[in-house]
Design an enzyme around this catalytic site. Structure first.
Site, PDB file in Angstrom:
ATOM      1  N   GLY A  60      25.301  -7.703 -75.399  1.00  0.00           N
ATOM      2  CA  GLY A  60      24.659  -6.664 -74.611  1.00  0.00           C
ATOM      3  C   GLY A  60      24.953  -5.306 -75.208  1.00  0.00           C
ATOM      4  O   GLY A  60      25.795  -5.166 -76.077  1.00  0.00           O
ATOM      5  N   CYS A  61      24.241  -4.312 -74.717  1.00  0.00           N
ATOM      6  CA  CYS A  61      24.384  -2.997 -75.313  1.00  0.00           C
ATOM      7  C   CYS A  61      24.037  -1.925 -74.316  1.00  0.00           C
ATOM      8  O   CYS A  61      23.392  -2.174 -73.307  1.00  0.00           O
ATOM      9  CB  CYS A  61      23.428  -2.834 -76.487  1.00  0.00           C
ATOM     10  SG  CYS A  61      23.534  -4.120 -77.700  1.00  0.00           S
ATOM     11  N   GLY A  62      24.449  -0.699 -74.646  1.00  0.00           N
ATOM     12  CA  GLY A  62      24.012   0.471 -73.903  1.00  0.00           C
ATOM     13  C   GLY A  62      23.183   1.332 -74.826  1.00  0.00           C
ATOM     14  O   GLY A  62      23.523   1.505 -75.988  1.00  0.00           O
ATOM     15  N   ARG A 102      29.319  -1.176 -71.116  1.00  0.00           N
ATOM     16  CA  ARG A 102      28.343  -1.762 -72.025  1.00  0.00           C
ATOM     17  C   ARG A 102      28.837  -1.841 -73.461  1.00  0.00           C
ATOM     18  O   ARG A 102      28.067  -2.107 -74.366  1.00  0.00           O
ATOM     19  CB  ARG A 102      27.043  -0.959 -71.961  1.00  0.00           C
ATOM     20  CG  ARG A 102      26.421  -1.034 -70.594  1.00  0.00           C
ATOM     21  CD  ARG A 102      25.080  -0.393 -70.531  1.00  0.00           C
ATOM     22  NE  ARG A 102      24.419  -0.876 -69.328  1.00  0.00           N
ATOM     23  CZ  ARG A 102      23.616  -1.925 -69.312  1.00  0.00           C
ATOM     24  NH1 ARG A 102      23.364  -2.566 -70.422  1.00  0.00           N
ATOM     25  NH2 ARG A 102      23.082  -2.315 -68.186  1.00  0.00           N
ATOM     26  N   ASN A 130      18.735  -3.113 -76.976  1.00  0.00           N
ATOM     27  CA  ASN A 130      19.628  -3.855 -76.103  1.00  0.00           C
ATOM     28  C   ASN A 130      18.901  -5.136 -75.759  1.00  0.00           C
ATOM     29  O   ASN A 130      17.916  -5.106 -75.038  1.00  0.00           O
ATOM     30  CB  ASN A 130      19.912  -3.035 -74.839  1.00  0.00           C
ATOM     31  CG  ASN A 130      20.576  -3.873 -73.766  1.00  0.00           C
ATOM     32  OD1 ASN A 130      21.207  -4.878 -74.067  1.00  0.00           O
ATOM     33  ND2 ASN A 130      20.433  -3.463 -72.516  1.00  0.00           N
TER      34      ASN A 130
END
Ligand code: SF4
Ligand code: SF4
Lengths: 510, 408
Positions: B37-39, B66, B237
């Site tokens: 996952g990512c921001g 995140r 993301n």
């Protein structure tokens, strides 16, 4: 040569392979089984139903018996055991020594090599991407068949969609019925296939036997086959259908043409094929106007001209070792779609030596075609159809993931109608009314009932496809096509994984 | 040389060890891509003004759940007003040898007008090795030949050079190659990377940013986001479940996958669809996140036909699975595109400052509120692009009916 003195004839009768056993405690002596056994393997003697030899395990008697009292028992090996000289090989020799002919068989290659499909495992989504529940959210299986433009032109910021772009066939699922000719199967069986194709909104192949006048009502769902024998080709056969396909080869017998024995050429068949009654319908092995890829290009152009560019024109080939390069040539010759028929594909009659020993398994063929067309920048121009031994939705899904846009099925549709894969189609005695032209047998198959069974089967497969797509976190089937990342190989030979460009189990990413 | 044993083990928020092997320009051996996952966060000055780097760092850093310290990055657009028309090639080098190899390769192939070391300050919390970060301003010469093809377009030529370096030249990786923009990324938490490059010293018209929460794969500086080719910058993301299909399309069009992540493929897809095939930006967005055939069948005839043909023609460009992406461009105008997948399985929120001068988009509202407490915010729809262009304003909010504003 002097005449040899007569010797006592040695009877090389082969041992039975199957033995029907009737439970006399339950038998009501209705004799339906005796009447229904088209192989005359049962007889009524001394107030009992007894086996009279020649049972092929078609299973008709089991299904028809009201007392449920028949069992077909495979006869255990009758020959002295030998690791190399299998019973099968010795039977073949004995049969051939008696007949002196080419051994014929039907259905797909029946050797025991496991299908590569069985060595492939599917992926599923967990945490890092969510799976999708097809009962709650859309998961699409709509599939288009035909040539694609590769890119759309843009003029002053306006994306151009030309009205005269090559037509595509829209189908509700990535599935088509293969080419099974009228002649190899009965009128009722072919009608059932066409009815089912219409109901499922997919396409069914006509086979090389022309199209019966009654079947033009299904023309929107029929792909006409142009084979080397050119049987039954007339203007409507090309113009009124959904697509036209040139048959170069068939997976069950690469390098061979169609063969319909004269006994099956009844009045109806002779009219539809436009050949004399009772003559063998033998298609030449090659098309005698196609000896090279340029010749194929010309025939494709001729068919496109004569159908006024309203229909996709495709080419079907048997999967052979150089299938990638051949596929590329076919696309460059102008084919709108390409069908690859694998080694285990079915047939109504084929020499056993070809059926069992020539060709390429469809799994490898799909991967090779997909890779080659991708390397040459052609893959997004053409629809790739593939089949040959697709037994389940799992096989279909794996074929899609290996790179087929559309999966072709034939035998599974016939099994849905009643076929038990007894491999006797070439004898024309099919007790299920499928691979026969005998009216009494044909009338056993009700097209409505058979069509409904086919529809139920493939609707269920399509549901299973959606379930798997959802589990993979994919909501449209086009995102599975050629997505080999979502497959892993677990078989005995990692080299196969390598040529298919599929990772081995245990190899992840990230 | 430091002795590895003595180095402190790096941990994430929950105290789990996260440090794997650290690689700078060279791809880690056995690298198979990354997931997780990512921001993402972005801001753009709609009037073409300047926003300083601290602002974007605050936006990104607030979304601390995140990330886990295995990669963060920023891209700044409108960064070099004095050299606006020159290509800025920014590199990671493992060492001087990589630098020399790239300079030898570029010699005679590009007209280098100026080069400089990119400021980087060591941080005790980021373990070495650090890459040598270097920037070259260049013009593309008139005679452009690559592998026997003459008269390549300027941009196609540059794409060939950059891809060649990333694939073939050892110890070097070109992290950005567009006009009037540059990428600042590396292996660490968002605040560490901001501090490492001292982002406060830069200001630009638009910023993109990205922090990540990958699984415990090797940390590769060049593999961090934003990924960039020419002036395209992409922060992503998500996890594209159709990666194998999408990759095939870009490879078929001559792109070389060197980072092996879905984000790389998304970057190439934008370049292919918009720059090379000429699709309008929003149309390219509909290609990547198309409506269902059921929805398409309900559109008015002209739109229906276009939507159908887009989907058929570009089915390999359809990004399936969960994603939200922020995409930047400097040519012809500095523009920001934000797009979420057609089921909107990953978050994306857009915002506008009360004076309507700055537009934002981010994974979480907190990223916008921390810098603009009174912003007006809204959620762009599934598969519905948000587009803002410096000098033009918000072109599309991402809430309009699809195909609105597309010429038919
Ligand atoms: S009907 Fe079929 S299974 Fe039954 S005895 Fe005859 S051949 Fe054998
Ligand atoms: S079609 Fe009839 S003859 Fe052929 S395999 Fe099936 S059941 Fe046997």
């Amino acid at each position: 040569m002097s005449e040899t003195p007569p010797t006592k004839r040695l009877d090389h009768r082969l041992p039975e392979r199957f033995l029907p056993i009737v439970n006399y405690d339950l038998c009501r002596v209705c004799r339906r089984c005796v009447n229904d056994c088209s192989y005359q393997a049962l007889e009524f003697r001394e107030s009992k139903v007894v086996a009279s030899g020649g049972c092929v395990a078609c299973g008709r008697c089991i299904a028809i018996c009201p007392a449920n009292c028949i069992e077909i028992r495979p006869v255990p090996p009758q020959f002295a055991p030998h690791g190399n000289w299998s019973e099968r090989s010795r039977r073949s020799i004995l049969a051939q020594a008696s007949s002196g002919g080419v051994l014929l068989s039907s259905c797909g290659a029946d050797d025991e090599h496991p299908a590569i499909f069985d060595d492939l495992l599917l992926d599923a989504a967990q945490v890092t991407n969510p799976s999708i529940d097809p009962l709650r959210e859309p998961v699409e299986t709509v599939t288009y068949l035909g040539r694609r433009p590769g890119r759309l032109e843009v003029c002053d910021g306006k994306v151009m969609v030309r009205e005269d772009d090559t037509p595509l066939i829209r189908m509700d699922m990535p599935l088509m019925f293969g080419h099974i000719s009228l002649g190899s199967i009965s009128y009722n069986a072919q009608q059932a296939l066409f009815m089912a194709a219409k109901e499922l909104n997919i396409v069914a192949g006509s086979g090389e036997g022309g199209l019966h006048p009654d079947f033009y009502q299904y023309a929107d769902h029929i792909c006409s086959e142009v084979a080397s024998g050119r049987f039954g080709i007339k203007p409507e056969y090309l113009k009124e259908v959904a697509a036209v396909e040139i048959k170069i080869g068939q997976g069950a017998k690469p390098g061979h043409g169609g063969h319909l024995p004269g006994e099956k050429v009844t009045t109806m068949i002779s009219e539809t094929r436009m050949i004399p009654r009772g003559t063998d319908a033998l298609s030449p092995y090659p098309h005698h106007d196609i000896y090279s890829i340029e010749d194929l290009a010309q025939l494709i152009s001729v068919l496109k001209e004569s159908t006024e560019y309203r229909l996709p024109v495709g080419v079907k080939i048997a999967a052979v070792h150089n299938v990638g390069a051949i596929a590329s040539g076919i696309v460059r010759a102008g084919a709108d779609f390409l069908t690859v028929d694998g080694f285990k594909g079915g047939t109504g009659a084929a020499p056993r030596v070809i059926r069992d020993h020539a060709g390429l398994p469809v799994e490898v063929a799909i991967a090779a075609v997909d890779r080659r067309l991708t390397q040459e920048g052609l893959r997004n121009r053409v629809t790739v159809c593939a089949g040959g031994g697709i037994r389940s939705s799992a096989d279909m899904i794996k074929a899609l993931a290996l790179g087929a846009d559309v999966v072709m099925v034939s035998t599974s549709a016939m099994v849905a109608m009643g076929c038990r894969v007894c491999q006797q189609c070439h004898r024309g005695l099919c007790s299920w009314g499928i691979a026969t032209q005998r009216d009494d047998l044909t009338s056993r198959l009700d097209p409505n009932v058979a069509a409904a069974r086919i529809v139920r089967l493939f609707r269920a497969w399509n549901e299973e496809l959606k379930e798997v797509l959802g589990a993979m976190g994919i909501d449209a089937v086009e995102s599975l096509v050629g997505n080999r990342d979502r497959l892993r190989y677990r078989g005995p030979n990692p080299k196969i994984a390598e040529v298919m460009n599929v990772k081995h189990i245990g190899e992840g990413w990230g | 040389m430091n002795d590895r044993k003595d180095r402190e083990v790096r941990t994430d928020r929950l105290g789990m060890p996260v440090q794997a092997e650290n690689y700078t320009a060279s791809r880690p051996p056995g690298w198979q891509g990354q997931l997780g996952g990512c921001g993402i966060a972005s801001c753009i000055s709609l009037k073409g003004g300047r926003i300083d780097g601290d602002r974007i760092a605050r936006m990104l850093t607030i979304m601390e759940e995140r990330e886990n310290g295995l990669g963060a990055g920023y891209a700044c657009y409108g960064l070099f007003p004095e050299r606006r028309d020159q290509y800025c090639l920014q590199f990671f080098f493992d060492d001087e040898e990589g630098k020399q190899a790239v300079e030898d390769f570029l010699d005679g192939r590009l007209d280098i007008l100026h080069d400089e070391k990119v400021f980087l300050r060591e941080r005790s919390t980021i373990s070495p090795p650090y890459p040598l970060v270097w920037r070259y301003f260049a013009n593309v010469p008139h005679a452009r030949e690559w592998r026997g093809t003459r008269d390549l377009g300027e941009e196609d030529y540059l794409v060939e050079l950059v891809q060649h370096i990333n694939e073939r030249v050892p110890k070097a990786f070109c992290v950005s190659s567009g006009k009037d923009m540059a990428v600042f990324k590396g292996n660490g938490y968002s605040y560490e990377i901001a501090d490492l490059y001292d982002l406060g010293r830069y200001s630009g018209t638009m910023w993109l940013s990205h922090s990540r929460f990958p699984t415990n794969s090797p940390a590769w500086w060049a593999g961090a986001h934003p990924l960039s080719l020419l002036d395209w910058g992409v922060c992503h993301n998500g996890e594209i479940t159709s990666y194998g299909v999408n990759r095939k399309l870009v490879e078929m069009n001559g792109y070389k996958c060197t980072v092996l992540t879905d984000t790389e493929v998304v970057t190439y897809l934008w370049d292919l669809l918009v720059r090379r095939n000429g699709l309008p930006t929003e149309v390219a967005a509909f290609v990547m996140a198309p409506s269902t055939f059921q929805e398409i069948s309900l559109l008015p005839p002209a739109e229906r036909r276009l939507a159908e043909w887009l989907r058929i023609t570009y089915k390999e460009a359809f990004l399936n699975g969960p994603f939200s992406i922020i995409v930047g461009r400097s040519q012809p105008d500095i523009s920001l595109i934000a797009l979420a997948d057609r089921k909107k399985l990953r978050p994306m929120i857009a915002g506008l400052s009360p004076n309507e001068e700055v537009a934002y988009c981010a994974s979480e509202e907190s990223a916008i509120r921390i810098v603009e407490p009174d912003a007006r915010t809204w959620a762009p729809g599934a598969g519905n692009p948000f587009i803002a262009v410096a000098g033009k304003g918000i072109v599309r909010r991402g809430t309009e009916p699809s195909f609105q504003g597309v010429s038919l």
